[in-house]
Write a protein that holds these residues in place. Structure first.
Motif, PDB file in Angstrom:
ATOM      1  N   ALA A 141       0.836  -1.210   0.000  1.00 61.48           N
ATOM      2  CA  ALA A 141       0.000   0.000   0.000  1.00 61.48           C
ATOM      3  C   ALA A 141       0.865   1.253   0.000  1.00 61.48           C
ATOM      4  N   SER A 142       1.889   1.298   0.850  1.00 64.53           N
ATOM      5  CA  SER A 142       2.731   2.495   0.927  1.00 64.53           C
ATOM      6  C   SER A 142       3.558   2.671  -0.342  1.00 64.53           C
ATOM      7  N   VAL A 143       3.987   1.569  -0.961  1.00 63.62           N
ATOM      8  CA  VAL A 143       4.747   1.655  -2.224  1.00 63.62           C
ATOM      9  C   VAL A 143       3.859   2.211  -3.322  1.00 63.62           C
ATOM     10  N   ARG A 144       2.642   1.722  -3.448  1.00 63.94           N
ATOM     11  CA  ARG A 144       1.708   2.232  -4.457  1.00 63.94           C
ATOM     12  C   ARG A 144       1.433   3.721  -4.232  1.00 63.94           C
ATOM     13  N   LYS A 145       1.219   4.088  -2.993  1.00 63.98           N
ATOM     14  CA  LYS A 145       0.931   5.483  -2.671  1.00 63.98           C
ATOM     15  C   LYS A 145       2.101   6.380  -3.051  1.00 63.98           C
ATOM     16  N   THR A 146       3.316   5.903  -2.793  1.00 65.68           N
ATOM     17  CA  THR A 146       4.509   6.688  -3.123  1.00 65.68           C
ATOM     18  C   THR A 146       4.642   6.887  -4.625  1.00 65.68           C
ATOM     19  N   ILE A 147       4.401   5.828  -5.402  1.00 67.84           N
ATOM     20  CA  ILE A 147       4.511   5.939  -6.860  1.00 67.84           C
ATOM     21  C   ILE A 147       3.441   6.865  -7.408  1.00 67.84           C
ATOM     22  N   LEU A 148       2.213   6.722  -6.933  1.00 64.88           N
ATOM     23  CA  LEU A 148       1.105   7.545  -7.440  1.00 64.88           C
ATOM     24  C   LEU A 148       1.223   8.992  -6.981  1.00 64.88           C
ATOM     25  N   SER A 149       1.968   9.244  -5.910  1.00 68.86           N
ATOM     26  CA  SER A 149       2.151  10.630  -5.452  1.00 68.86           C
ATOM     27  C   SER A 149       2.957  11.437  -6.466  1.00 68.86           C
ATOM     28  N   VAL A 150       3.767  10.766  -7.268  1.00 62.98           N
ATOM     29  CA  VAL A 150       4.535  11.443  -8.312  1.00 62.98           C
ATOM     30  C   VAL A 150       3.631  11.773  -9.497  1.00 62.98           C
ATOM     31  N   ASN A 151       2.776  10.812  -9.860  1.00 61.18           N
ATOM     32  CA  ASN A 151       1.836  11.016 -10.966  1.00 61.18           C
ATOM     33  C   ASN A 151       0.688  10.037 -10.787  1.00 61.18           C
ATOM     34  N   GLY A 152      -0.487  10.574 -10.547  1.00 59.64           N
ATOM     35  CA  GLY A 152      -1.647   9.719 -10.291  1.00 59.64           C
ATOM     36  C   GLY A 152      -2.091   8.906 -11.483  1.00 59.64           C
ATOM     37  N   ASP A 153      -1.589   9.250 -12.688  1.00 60.14           N
ATOM     38  CA  ASP A 153      -1.963   8.509 -13.890  1.00 60.14           C
ATOM     39  C   ASP A 153      -1.028   7.353 -14.193  1.00 60.14           C
ATOM     40  N   LEU A 154      -0.006   7.159 -13.375  1.00 53.94           N
ATOM     41  CA  LEU A 154       0.934   6.061 -13.614  1.00 53.94           C
ATOM     42  C   LEU A 154       0.237   4.719 -13.367  1.00 53.94           C
ATOM     43  N   PRO A 155       0.150   3.857 -14.355  1.00 54.30           N
ATOM     44  CA  PRO A 155      -0.397   2.514 -14.097  1.00 54.30           C
ATOM     45  C   PRO A 155       0.568   1.722 -13.220  1.00 54.30           C
ATOM     46  N   VAL A 156       0.101   1.331 -12.056  1.00 51.58           N
ATOM     47  CA  VAL A 156       0.901   0.556 -11.104  1.00 51.58           C
ATOM     48  C   VAL A 156       0.224  -0.798 -10.942  1.00 51.58           C
ATOM     49  N   GLU A 157       0.947  -1.869 -11.218  1.00 53.87           N
ATOM     50  CA  GLU A 157       0.333  -3.194 -11.164  1.00 53.87           C
ATOM     51  C   GLU A 157       1.386  -4.244 -10.813  1.00 53.87           C
ATOM     52  N   GLY A 158       0.917  -5.463 -10.644  1.00 55.25           N
ATOM     53  CA  GLY A 158       1.818  -6.593 -10.414  1.00 55.25           C
ATOM     54  C   GLY A 158       2.534  -6.559  -9.088  1.00 55.25           C
ATOM     55  N   ALA A 159       1.977  -5.873  -8.077  1.00 58.41           N
ATOM     56  CA  ALA A 159       2.645  -5.833  -6.769  1.00 58.41           C
ATOM     57  C   ALA A 159       2.553  -7.197  -6.103  1.00 58.41           C
ATOM     58  N   ARG A 160       3.699  -7.802  -5.856  1.00 55.51           N
ATOM     59  CA  ARG A 160       3.727  -9.137  -5.243  1.00 55.51           C
ATOM     60  C   ARG A 160       5.123  -9.430  -4.711  1.00 55.51           C
ATOM     61  N   PRO A 161       5.229 -10.184  -3.619  1.00 56.80           N
ATOM     62  CA  PRO A 161       6.539 -10.620  -3.130  1.00 56.80           C
ATOM     63  C   PRO A 161       7.166 -11.615  -4.112  1.00 56.80           C
ATOM     64  N   VAL A 162       8.478 -11.646  -4.176  1.00 56.30           N
ATOM     65  CA  VAL A 162       9.170 -12.606  -5.039  1.00 56.30           C
ATOM     66  C   VAL A 162       8.834 -14.030  -4.615  1.00 56.30           C
ATOM     67  N   VAL A 163       8.662 -14.242  -3.319  1.00 55.94           N
ATOM     68  CA  VAL A 163       8.299 -15.576  -2.828  1.00 55.94           C
ATOM     69  C   VAL A 163       7.020 -16.055  -3.508  1.00 55.94           C
ATOM     70  N   MET A 164       6.065 -15.161  -3.685  1.00 53.38           N
ATOM     71  CA  MET A 164       4.808 -15.518  -4.336  1.00 53.38           C
ATOM     72  C   MET A 164       5.024 -15.834  -5.809  1.00 53.38           C
ATOM     73  N   SER A 165       5.885 -15.067  -6.471  1.00 51.30           N
ATOM     74  CA  SER A 165       6.160 -15.324  -7.887  1.00 51.30           C
ATOM     75  C   SER A 165       6.811 -16.683  -8.080  1.00 51.30           C
ATOM     76  N   VAL A 166       7.762 -17.016  -7.216  1.00 50.97           N
ATOM     77  CA  VAL A 166       8.412 -18.327  -7.299  1.00 50.97           C
ATOM     78  C   VAL A 166       7.405 -19.419  -6.985  1.00 50.97           C
ATOM     79  N   ASP A 167       6.545 -19.148  -6.013  1.00 50.10           N
ATOM     80  CA  ASP A 167       5.534 -20.123  -5.629  1.00 50.10           C
ATOM     81  C   ASP A 167       4.586 -20.405  -6.787  1.00 50.10           C
ATOM     82  N   ARG A 168       4.221 -19.378  -7.551  1.00 48.63           N
ATOM     83  CA  ARG A 168       3.342 -19.570  -8.708  1.00 48.63           C
ATOM     84  C   ARG A 168       4.033 -20.399  -9.783  1.00 48.63           C
TER      85      ARG A 168
END
Length: 848
Positions: free
Chosen positions: A687-714
């Protein structure tokens, strides 16, 4: 025999069979349950296999559809391909559409579908899945609207002229409550506002199996819904890098064959390629560019990215479930053999009064088929829920996976076929053995039929087969569990814990060139400053994101003799990439802030590239030239990093080089995947990472937020699914084998009651009786284990490509399976053995 008489006899047999089953409810329940598990498992897996591989698209005349692209691929591919093309560019599609005479229409659809933020009727932002399709999409496929209309080529001739959307029937019901006033509703998506003009027919979810778009958009809207990118036009004289992102579907003209269409498409595509690439290309590059072709595929089942791997796993599960069904059949056959002994006198009476043996065999087969039909009906109910549970397991890898298995005619036909075959399989041998009796023995009051001993030997033989097949399944489950363990234990070359991935798209928010570079560096510094963040960097491919890059290279002091020695994978990364991700440097330094667009071009290579291209020479200070067409990027090697697994767990780590993000041949990248090292749980930082990115530009598409552990698990989702289901099947096989062993030994003990009484009267103790029964159990287990090991050795050859880190016959898995099976079997044998030891000698001597 006249049909009327045959029908009358069949009805009599059915009524008699029903009376037999109602008199023996325990036998009926056990037999039906065993068959229901086997038939239900097979039907559930086949229904998913049918939905993924066999079921035709719900369109007009699906047999007439062909694909000009690879149905097994999805995504976006940029650069230059060679060999068979998986996808097309829009420019290639339009030329084929306008000139192909063997096709009665050609359409294209976006090969990758993702979630986007949309605003419906000015409301709050919400997630929805949209897919770009060409204007003739619905007419070529042959789909009718439920309400409203579809867009078509007359709606627009230039980009942005047809801001329309067609929503799916399911989305209409779920999001709009099926209200017809949905027509005219605006949908705001990035740079476009689309107006809903129609709703697709019920059941139509598009051309791609497993995807369920909420709405479809006209292709002419691509530059607006994907701002900053124009994939509708290409100028190969300026840039030979193609963006291949479309699947193409055509409909054969009546009377024309696929082979005829293939011949025409070959000629057309060859001309497109030859005329498209500039003649000024160097000979080697032009040769590679012209080595491209299109192959037509049968498109009746649609596109499905990863279909081959998916169906391979399902075929393994189907094979396993068939073995379970075979074990269940053996169990029921043993139950029928046991019942046959109790019916010996009945058979003798019926034979003595004139009934033919064939007539009795038909009676017994009617009973077994009826039993199988009851099991099939119960199995069908079980399959209805199990197929949905199986899809839920499959969605562990893809959250947006939308496969919908149904009990259609093909699945019902499979179930009926399996059910009838099962009834004949487990019923025929008992029927033949049951009617082979000695009339004198069978009619003598209290006498024993000599045939019962033969039935016992047959039952023991069937139990040995059960044990062998059970060992095969338990050992197979062990192999898949060991494979999963090995995959989960693979060292990535860096700590995967406390590492978060978040992607952002700068071009869609209006950033270009130098502004992109400033954006990525600014965001990196802001993310590093967050409480709980220990480090942050970025790259274009990320870790286990599914994105990959490769280019041709020349290495100083190395002469390539093979084609594979001319290419290497690469990634463009931000400052402190290796220290943030945790990849150790073996030589040299990390990429730093000083490595910008104006500084000398450098790169860091991995161990694999150093070993392949430098062969023991010190690579520091030497140069690597990255090449694509006429573009070249000469880089000095400043570091050697330890091999890291950032894309896959299997196989060797390929040669790879890492370029500073500002020093790519095409400048700063359009998107970035941030790698953020956290002090605590990375999910708590999203949540805080998304908020920080969008604070620079609210139109920035931000997606795919996930821990690496989850990516490896998938990445391990499919091996985990197979391991789980095979373990369940292995447990079921153990229980069925134990039940079969228990039944045969109990039947044997009942037959030998008189013998056991004599032994005990002559001084044999309880322990001796138990030892005698367990010895008999051990012999059956031993024969079954030997056969099971042979079956396992053969089975491993069929699945060896799916295993990882194991030998031809893994001793841990096999010995563990033998141990588990032996314990379960001895436990099943001990119950009738202990019962035999409690026999009263006086009563046993009176037993007949």
């Amino acid at each position: 025999m006249p049909i009327a008489a045959w029908t009358e006899d069949l009805l009599k047999d059915l009524r008699y069979a029903i009376r037999q089953f109602t008199r023996n409810p325990v036998f009926t329940a056990v037999a039906v349950a065993s068959l229901a598990i086997g038939i239900g498992a097979n039907t559930a897996i086949f229904s998913v296999l049918n939905a993924a591989m066999l079921k035709s698209l719900p369109v007009r005349d699906p047999q007439g559809l062909v694909m000009l692209t690879d149905p097994n691929q999805s995504g976006v591919n940029s650069g230059m391909n060679s060999g068979e093309r998986g996808m097309l560019t829009y420019a290639e599609f339009t030329q084929l559409r306008d000139h192909a005479t063997s096709l009665d229409g050609l359409c294209a659809a976006q090969a990758q579908m993702g979630r986007s933020q949309v605003r419906i009727a000015g409301g709050q932002q919400e997630d929805a899945q949209g897919r770009l399709v060409t204007e003739e999409y619905f007419s070529v496929l042959g789909v009718d609207p439920a309400i409203g209309r579809f867009f078509n080529r007359s709606d627009a001739e230039s980009p942005g002229e047809d801001p329309y959307a067609v929503i799916s029937y399911e989305y209409w019901q779920k999001r709009f409550g099926g209200n017809v006033s949905v027509l005219g509703t605006p949908i705001k998506m990035l740079g476009a506002t689309l107006t809903v003009i129609g709703v697709a027919a019920p059941g139509f979810t598009g051309e791609s199996v497993g995807d369920k778009p909420d709405f479809w958009m006209p292709m002419m809207m691509q530059p607006l819904v994907m701002p900053g990118r124009d994939w509708l036009h290409e100028d190969l004289s300026k840039n030979i890098e193609k963006v291949m992102w479309l699947h193409a579907f055509g409909r054969l003209k009546p009377g024309l064959t696929q082979a005829r269409a293939q011949t025409e498409i070959d000629v057309l595509f060859r001309g497109i390629i030859e005329n498209g690439y500039p003649s000024t290309l160097d000979p080697e590059t032009r040769k590679q560019a012209l080595d491209q072709r299109i192959k037509l595929h049968d498109a009746r089942t649609g596109a499905f990215g990863g279909r081959d791997d998916f169906t391979k796993q399902l075929k393994i599960l189907l094979g396993v479930s068939m073995v379970v069904l075979l074990i269940a059949c053996i169990n029921v056959a043993n139950l029928l053999l046991a019942r046959a002994t109790a019916r010996t006198k009945e058979v003798g009476v019926r034979l003595s009064i004139g009934a033919s043996r064939l007539r009795l065999v038909r009676q017994f087969l009617t009973e077994s088929v009826l039993l199988s039909l009851l099991g099939g009906a119960a199995g069908l109910l079980l399959a209805w829920g199990a197929s949905r549970a199986l899809v839920l397991l499959l969605t562990e890898r893809r959250a947006d996976f939308a496969l919908s298995p149904t009990l259609d005619w093909r699945v019902l036909g499979f179930t009926v076929g399996v059910t009838l075959l099962t009834g004949i399989l487990f019923g025929l041998v008992p029927a033949l053995r049951s009617t082979r009796v000695n009339l004198n023995d069978s009619l003598r009051d209290g006498g024993r039929s000599t045939a019962s001993g033969g039935r016992l030997n047959l039952a023991k033989g069937l139990v040995i087969v059960q044990v062998a097949l059970s060992l095969l399944l338990v050992a197979g489950a062990g192999l898949f569990l060991r494979t999963l363990w090995n995959l989960q234990s693979v060292s990535l070359g860096y700590p995967k814990e406390h590492l978060l991935l978040v992607s952002a798209d700068g071009v869609s928010a209006g950033y270009k060139d130098a502004r992109l570079s400033s954006l990525w560096r600014d965001l990196t510094e802001r993310l590093r400053a967050l409480p709980g963040v220990q480090g942050a960097t970025y790259s274009i491919n990320g870790l286990f994101s599914g994105s990959e890059s490769a280019d041709e290279i020349d290495v100083e002091g190395f002469n390539a003799t093979k084609r594979e020695e001319k290419f290497a994978r690469f990634d463009m990364v931000g400052p402190q990439y290796f220290s943030t991700v945790g990849i150790p440097l073996l030589l040299g330094r990390d990429i730093g802030q000083q490595d910008n667009a104006t500084s000398p071009h450098i790169c860091v290579i991995n161990e694999s590239l150093a070993k392949t291209f430098f062969n023991g020479r010190n690579p520091l200070g030497r140069h690597i030239t990255e090449k694509f067409g006429a573009k070249k990027n000469v880089m000095e090697v400043v570091g050697v990093a330890k091999n890291a697994r950032d894309h896959r767990l299997r196989g060797d780590v390929p040669p790879r080089f890492y370029i500073p993000a500002d020093q790519g041949m095409d400048g700063p990248n359009e998107w970035a995947i941030f790698e953020i090292r956290t002090a605590g749980d990375p999910e708590q930082m999203i949540a805080s990472v998304r908020k920080t990115i969008l604070s620079v530009n609210g139109d920035l598409p931000v997606e795919g937020a996930r821990p690496v552990v989850m990516s490896v698990d998938r990445t391990n989702a499919q091996p985990r699914m197979v391991a789980r289901l095979c373990s369940i099947f292995g447990i079921i096989a153990l229980l069925l084998a134990a039940t079969g062993l228990y039944g045969v030994l109990s039947y044997g003990v009942a037959r030998r009651t008189n013998e056991i009484g004599i032994r005990m009267a002559l001084g044999a103790g309880k322990g001796r009786v138990i030892q005698m029964i367990l010895r008999e159990t051990g012999i059956m287990i031993a024969f079954g284990v030997v056969a099971g090991v042979i079956f396992t050795a053969i089975g491993v050859q069929l699945i060896k490509t799916t295993l990882f880190g194991l030998g031809v016959l893994d001793p841990v898995a096999v010995l563990s399976a033998v141990g588990i099976l032996t314990v379960v079997a001895l436990a099943a044998g001990y119950i009738p053995a202990s019962r035999a030891a409690r026999v009263n000698p006086t009563q046993a001597l009176r037993h007949e």
